[in-house]
Design an enzyme around this catalytic site. Sequence first.
Site, PDB file in Angstrom:
ATOM      1  N   ILE A  88       0.204  17.754  74.137  1.00 57.49           N
ATOM      2  CA  ILE A  88      -1.810  17.933  75.009  1.00 57.49           C
ATOM      3  C   ILE A  88      -2.101  19.098  75.067  1.00 57.49           C
ATOM      4  CG2 ILE A  88      -3.277  17.395  77.676  1.00 57.49           C
ATOM      5  CD1 ILE A  88      -1.153  15.025  78.385  1.00 57.49           C
TER       6      ILE A  88
ATOM      7  N   GLU B 143       0.776   9.401  75.528  1.00 56.33           N
ATOM      8  CA  GLU B 143       0.503  11.095  75.371  1.00 56.33           C
ATOM      9  C   GLU B 143       1.575  12.250  76.115  1.00 56.33           C
ATOM     10  OE1 GLU B 143      -3.683  11.676  75.897  1.00 56.33           O
ATOM     11  OE2 GLU B 143      -2.706  11.316  77.438  1.00 56.33           O
TER      12      GLU B 143
ATOM     13  N   PHE C  87     -13.292  14.434  77.828  1.00 54.69           N
ATOM     14  CA  PHE C  87     -14.401  15.284  78.380  1.00 54.69           C
ATOM     15  C   PHE C  87     -13.280  16.393  78.996  1.00 54.69           C
ATOM     16  CE2 PHE C  87     -19.285  13.860  77.209  1.00 54.69           C
ATOM     17  CZ  PHE C  87     -18.549  13.089  76.235  1.00 54.69           C
ATOM     18  N   LYS C  88     -12.565  15.545  79.888  1.00 58.28           N
ATOM     19  CA  LYS C  88     -11.949  16.459  80.719  1.00 58.28           C
ATOM     20  C   LYS C  88     -12.806  17.147  81.921  1.00 58.28           C
ATOM     21  CE  LYS C  88      -7.686  16.375  78.444  1.00 58.28           C
ATOM     22  NZ  LYS C  88      -6.662  16.934  78.359  1.00 58.28           N
TER      23      LYS C  88
ATOM     24  N   HIS D 260      -3.928   9.408  84.517  1.00 53.57           N
ATOM     25  CA  HIS D 260      -3.271  10.236  82.935  1.00 53.57           C
ATOM     26  C   HIS D 260      -3.077  11.454  83.784  1.00 53.57           C
ATOM     27  CE1 HIS D 260      -4.803  14.329  80.454  1.00 53.57           C
ATOM     28  NE2 HIS D 260      -5.734  12.943  79.628  1.00 53.57           N
TER      29      HIS D 260
HETATM   30  O1  G3P Z   1      -7.033  12.458  77.822  1.00 53.98           O
HETATM   31  C1  G3P Z   1      -6.628  13.553  76.001  1.00 53.98           C
HETATM   32  C2  G3P Z   1      -5.802  14.146  76.367  1.00 53.98           C
HETATM   33  O2  G3P Z   1      -4.702  14.590  77.615  1.00 53.98           O
HETATM   34  C3  G3P Z   1      -5.254  15.030  75.027  1.00 53.98           C
HETATM   35  O3  G3P Z   1      -6.106  16.093  74.583  1.00 53.98           O
HETATM   36  O4  G3P Z   1      -6.682  17.725  73.827  1.00 53.98           O
HETATM   37  O5  G3P Z   1      -4.299  17.515  73.630  1.00 53.98           O
HETATM   38  O6  G3P Z   1      -6.541  16.172  72.320  1.00 53.98           O
HETATM   39  P1  G3P Z   1      -5.917  16.759  73.488  1.00 53.98           P
END
Ligand code: G3P
Length: 225
Positions: free
Chosen positions: A149, A144, A13-14, A96
């Site tokens: 992101i 990631e 959810f950040k 993260h």
């Molecule tokens: O924690 C998940 C994230 O960093 C990826 O974010 O918005 O690209 O799905 P998003």
Amino acid sequence: MTDLRVPAVIINFKAYSEVEGGKALRLAQACQDIAERTGVSIAVCPPATAIAQIAGSVNVPVFAQHVDPCKPGAATGRLTAHLLRGAGAKGTLINHSERRLRLADIGMAVETCRANELVTVVCTDTPSTSAAAASLKPDFIAVEPPELIGGDISVTDAQPEVIERTVNAVRRIDDGVRVLCGAGIKTGQDVKRAVELGAVGVLLASGVVKAPDPAKALADLVQFL
Ligand code: G3P
């Protein structure tokens, strides 16, 4: 309370304004509805301020977004694994991209989580850092690429080789550590592709949290699992 199974979909959810106040609980309930309707394993990572309330209200696993590498005691402002466990969390993200830790601190965070029976998801950015993190034996690595992101291009399209190479690198270090991927994931096709590339699931945020209709977005995301 159901445990996290694979394939897994973890929704971070950040600290988006979309999850401020009571809105985090409503989003967690929407995630629970989709999990019940589809049988897909979905975990939610609300802001720390909402963990206890949400963990007491839904039956999907609730994870923290961060844990500090600290033992209980004189640790002002810190989130210990023990505190998270007491609040009802079942696991936590560690390292993260928006909350990086040093390698030694990641190791200690994984250890204190293990001692508190919290599932650990260590976030990484490349196959090499994933291999380093795998040596610490977390339950999951979530790779990631930071530049993707929050964007509109999925890691599965932009850098599929990062997922494959991470899966192989982690397997060489410890085949008990499972690999998730994330960054820009928004559709069921993206999730399907992630699994085809060897991931056991995905970690995502904006594709659900910032969607005009989060329940609809989530239903689309899990359709091929
Ligand atoms: O924690 C998940 C994230 O960093 C990826 O974010 O918005 O690209 O799905 P998003």
